[in-house]
Design a protein around this motif. Structure first.
Motif: not given
Length: 175
Positions: A72, A103, A107, A111, A113, A148, A150, A153
């Motif tokens: 995290w 990811p 963003s 992180e 997400y 990863d 995403v 979101h």
């Protein structure tokens, strides 16, 4: 049950749970189990995919061990991609066949997400060039990188005239 279908859960050095098979090689893999990494055993049916030109062995349809290559707060170690690249010999030596990367998109959250610009691969983990170099180095070492991604979101960059967050300022036309 064999050791692959019945995993053994143990605590890593810093209390992080790691899943390990009961065979001796997992002891070496457990040495990489730190707060920034968790080992997960991948088990698939006994079959292989015939892809002789694939640059990465241990992919699609074969058994392997995946390392979660972030935690995290990995984004605070910038560039994280270079940190992982520097650990490739240790990851390879421990017998990991796959690595789950964070990811990659720009963003709202560091992180990764809450992505806003899906095609902008500069994030808190590093830039696009560092990601490309990491993936090339992983493949050369026989480790399959997994992203990863995403997409559900999604966060816009700004509001429209009605106050809705639906204006995206990336290089892709959203109309």
């Amino acid at each position: 049950m064999n050791s692959l279908s019945r995993p053994h859960v143990s605590k890593g050095v810093a209390g992080v749970q790691c899943v390990a098979g009961r065979h001796a090689v997992m002891a070496r893999r457990m040495t990489l189990c730190r707060p920034q990494a968790a080992a997960v055993e991948l088990v698939t049916p006994d079959r292989t995919v015939d892809e002789p030109d694939s640059p990465t062995p241990g992919h699609l349809g074969t058994d392997g061990i995946m390392l979660q290559g972030f935690h995290w707060e990995s984004h605070k170690t910038h560039p994280w991609y270079n940190t992982i690249k520097g650990k490739i010999p240790d990851i390879q030596g421990a017998g990991f066949t796959h690595i789950w990367l964070p990811p990659p998109s720009r963003s709202v959250s560091p992180e990764g997400y809450m992505p806003g610009q899906l095609y902008n691969l500069t994030s808190a983990y590093g830039n696009e060039q560092q990601l490309v170099e990491l993936n090339e180095a992983l493949k050369a070492a026989g480790i399959a990188p997994l992203a990863d991604i995403v997409i559900n979101h999604r966060c816009a960059d700004s509001q429209d005239e009605q106050g809705r967050w639906n204006n995206y300022h990336d290089d892709v036309d959203h109309d």
